[in-house]
Design a protein around this motif. Structure first.
Motif, PDB file in Angstrom:
ATOM      1  N   CYS A  25      40.239  43.803  36.823  1.00 37.72           N
ATOM      2  CA  CYS A  25      40.319  42.737  37.823  1.00 37.72           C
ATOM      3  C   CYS A  25      40.195  43.316  39.234  1.00 37.72           C
ATOM      4  O   CYS A  25      40.157  44.523  39.427  1.00 37.72           O
ATOM      5  N   GLY A  26      40.156  42.461  40.220  1.00 35.28           N
ATOM      6  CA  GLY A  26      39.974  42.882  41.599  1.00 35.28           C
ATOM      7  C   GLY A  26      41.229  43.394  42.284  1.00 35.28           C
ATOM      8  O   GLY A  26      41.191  43.747  43.461  1.00 35.28           O
ATOM      9  N   ALA A  27      42.350  43.475  41.561  1.00 33.56           N
ATOM     10  CA  ALA A  27      43.605  43.910  42.178  1.00 33.56           C
ATOM     11  C   ALA A  27      43.508  45.324  42.754  1.00 33.56           C
ATOM     12  O   ALA A  27      44.243  45.662  43.688  1.00 33.56           O
ATOM     13  N   ILE A  28      42.604  46.149  42.238  1.00 26.83           N
ATOM     14  CA  ILE A  28      42.502  47.515  42.758  1.00 26.83           C
ATOM     15  C   ILE A  28      41.904  47.549  44.165  1.00 26.83           C
ATOM     16  O   ILE A  28      41.896  48.594  44.787  1.00 26.83           O
ATOM     17  N   THR A  29      41.449  46.408  44.660  1.00 29.51           N
ATOM     18  CA  THR A  29      40.919  46.368  46.026  1.00 29.51           C
ATOM     19  C   THR A  29      42.016  46.087  47.046  1.00 29.51           C
ATOM     20  O   THR A  29      41.761  46.114  48.247  1.00 29.51           O
ATOM     21  N   ARG A  30      43.229  45.833  46.606  1.00 37.05           N
ATOM     22  CA  ARG A  30      44.343  45.538  47.516  1.00 37.05           C
ATOM     23  C   ARG A  30      45.035  46.824  47.945  1.00 37.05           C
ATOM     24  O   ARG A  30      45.161  47.770  47.174  1.00 37.05           O
ATOM     25  N   ALA A  31      45.495  46.833  49.178  1.00 37.13           N
ATOM     26  CA  ALA A  31      46.201  48.004  49.710  1.00 37.13           C
ATOM     27  C   ALA A  31      47.495  48.243  48.923  1.00 37.13           C
ATOM     28  O   ALA A  31      48.174  47.299  48.532  1.00 37.13           O
ATOM     29  N   GLN A  32      47.809  49.507  48.679  1.00 34.48           N
ATOM     30  CA  GLN A  32      49.020  49.899  47.964  1.00 34.48           C
ATOM     31  C   GLN A  32      49.846  50.820  48.854  1.00 34.48           C
ATOM     32  O   GLN A  32      49.299  51.694  49.539  1.00 34.48           O
ATOM     33  N   ASP A  33      51.154  50.640  48.844  1.00 36.80           N
ATOM     34  CA  ASP A  33      52.039  51.493  49.642  1.00 36.80           C
ATOM     35  C   ASP A  33      51.833  52.953  49.280  1.00 36.80           C
ATOM     36  O   ASP A  33      51.799  53.320  48.108  1.00 36.80           O
ATOM     37  N   GLY A  34      51.658  53.785  50.284  1.00 37.81           N
ATOM     38  CA  GLY A  34      51.551  55.219  50.083  1.00 37.81           C
ATOM     39  C   GLY A  34      50.167  55.708  49.693  1.00 37.81           C
ATOM     40  O   GLY A  34      49.974  56.904  49.512  1.00 37.81           O
ATOM     41  N   LEU A  35      49.204  54.802  49.538  1.00 35.61           N
ATOM     42  CA  LEU A  35      47.844  55.198  49.169  1.00 35.61           C
ATOM     43  C   LEU A  35      46.848  54.732  50.224  1.00 35.61           C
ATOM     44  O   LEU A  35      47.034  53.690  50.844  1.00 35.61           O
ATOM     45  N   ARG A  36      45.813  55.504  50.369  1.00 37.18           N
ATOM     46  CA  ARG A  36      44.752  55.146  51.311  1.00 37.18           C
ATOM     47  C   ARG A  36      44.014  53.921  50.783  1.00 37.18           C
ATOM     48  O   ARG A  36      43.656  53.852  49.608  1.00 37.18           O
ATOM     49  N   PHE A  37      43.768  52.929  51.651  1.00 35.41           N
ATOM     50  CA  PHE A  37      43.037  51.722  51.263  1.00 35.41           C
ATOM     51  C   PHE A  37      41.575  52.068  51.025  1.00 35.41           C
ATOM     52  O   PHE A  37      40.934  52.725  51.836  1.00 35.41           O
ATOM     53  N   ASP A  38      41.035  51.659  49.889  1.00 43.11           N
ATOM     54  CA  ASP A  38      39.647  51.950  49.557  1.00 43.11           C
ATOM     55  C   ASP A  38      39.064  50.771  48.786  1.00 43.11           C
ATOM     56  O   ASP A  38      39.204  50.665  47.574  1.00 43.11           O
ATOM     57  N   LYS A  39      38.423  49.851  49.512  1.00 44.42           N
ATOM     58  CA  LYS A  39      37.899  48.654  48.865  1.00 44.42           C
ATOM     59  C   LYS A  39      36.656  48.937  48.018  1.00 44.42           C
ATOM     60  O   LYS A  39      36.195  48.070  47.277  1.00 44.42           O
ATOM     61  N   SER A  40      36.131  50.152  48.072  1.00 40.89           N
ATOM     62  CA  SER A  40      34.957  50.488  47.259  1.00 40.89           C
ATOM     63  C   SER A  40      35.324  50.817  45.812  1.00 40.89           C
ATOM     64  O   SER A  40      34.439  50.972  44.971  1.00 40.89           O
ATOM     65  N   MET A  41      36.607  50.897  45.505  1.00 41.71           N
ATOM     66  CA  MET A  41      37.024  51.289  44.151  1.00 41.71           C
ATOM     67  C   MET A  41      36.472  50.349  43.087  1.00 41.71           C
ATOM     68  O   MET A  41      35.970  50.793  42.058  1.00 41.71           O
ATOM     69  N   LEU A  42      36.550  49.039  43.312  1.00 44.08           N
ATOM     70  CA  LEU A  42      36.059  48.100  42.310  1.00 44.08           C
ATOM     71  C   LEU A  42      34.548  48.214  42.162  1.00 44.08           C
ATOM     72  O   LEU A  42      34.030  48.173  41.044  1.00 44.08           O
ATOM     73  N   ARG A  43      33.829  48.402  43.262  1.00 42.36           N
ATOM     74  CA  ARG A  43      32.374  48.581  43.172  1.00 42.36           C
ATOM     75  C   ARG A  43      32.035  49.800  42.319  1.00 42.36           C
ATOM     76  O   ARG A  43      31.078  49.788  41.546  1.00 42.36           O
ATOM     77  N   THR A  44      32.814  50.850  42.455  1.00 37.22           N
ATOM     78  CA  THR A  44      32.593  52.057  41.655  1.00 37.22           C
ATOM     79  C   THR A  44      32.831  51.774  40.178  1.00 37.22           C
ATOM     80  O   THR A  44      32.043  52.193  39.325  1.00 37.22           O
ATOM     81  N   VAL A  45      33.894  51.046  39.854  1.00 40.52           N
ATOM     82  CA  VAL A  45      34.173  50.697  38.466  1.00 40.52           C
ATOM     83  C   VAL A  45      33.051  49.828  37.897  1.00 40.52           C
ATOM     84  O   VAL A  45      32.622  50.020  36.756  1.00 40.52           O
ATOM     85  N   VAL A  46      32.542  48.893  38.681  1.00 39.79           N
ATOM     86  CA  VAL A  46      31.437  48.042  38.233  1.00 39.79           C
ATOM     87  C   VAL A  46      30.195  48.895  37.970  1.00 39.79           C
ATOM     88  O   VAL A  46      29.540  48.778  36.932  1.00 39.79           O
TER      89      VAL A  46
END
Length: 74
Positions: A25-46
């Motif tokens: 799902c797209g939840a990996i595109t949301r910012a997480q405490d303590g981690l660098r925000f990276d909205k490209s993660m879902l595109r990479t998985v796709v």
């Protein structure tokens, strides 16, 4: 994991029959405490895995799995 579809995983005395892919799902595109925000993660998985991460399994009989048990794919 995508190559496991149709195969059986064995862990200790437990068996898991791999039956289908798991859509990420797209939840990996949301910012997480303590981690660098990276909205490209879902595109990479796709791109790399057709948006699938993991597999769904059926468990034909209950069993016990503990940390350190070996995983066999058959």
């Amino acid at each position: 994991e995508q190559h496991w579809i149709g195969k059986r995983l064995s862990i200790a005395d437990t068996a898991l029959d791999c039956v289908d892919t798991t859509l990420r799902c797209g939840a990996i595109t949301r910012a997480q405490d303590g981690l660098r925000f990276d909205k490209s993660m879902l595109r990479t998985v796709v791109r790399q895995a057709d948006q699938n991460v993991g597999v769904y399994c059926k468990i034909p009989a209950p069993g016990v799995v503990t940390i350190g048990d070996a995983l066999m794919v058959a």
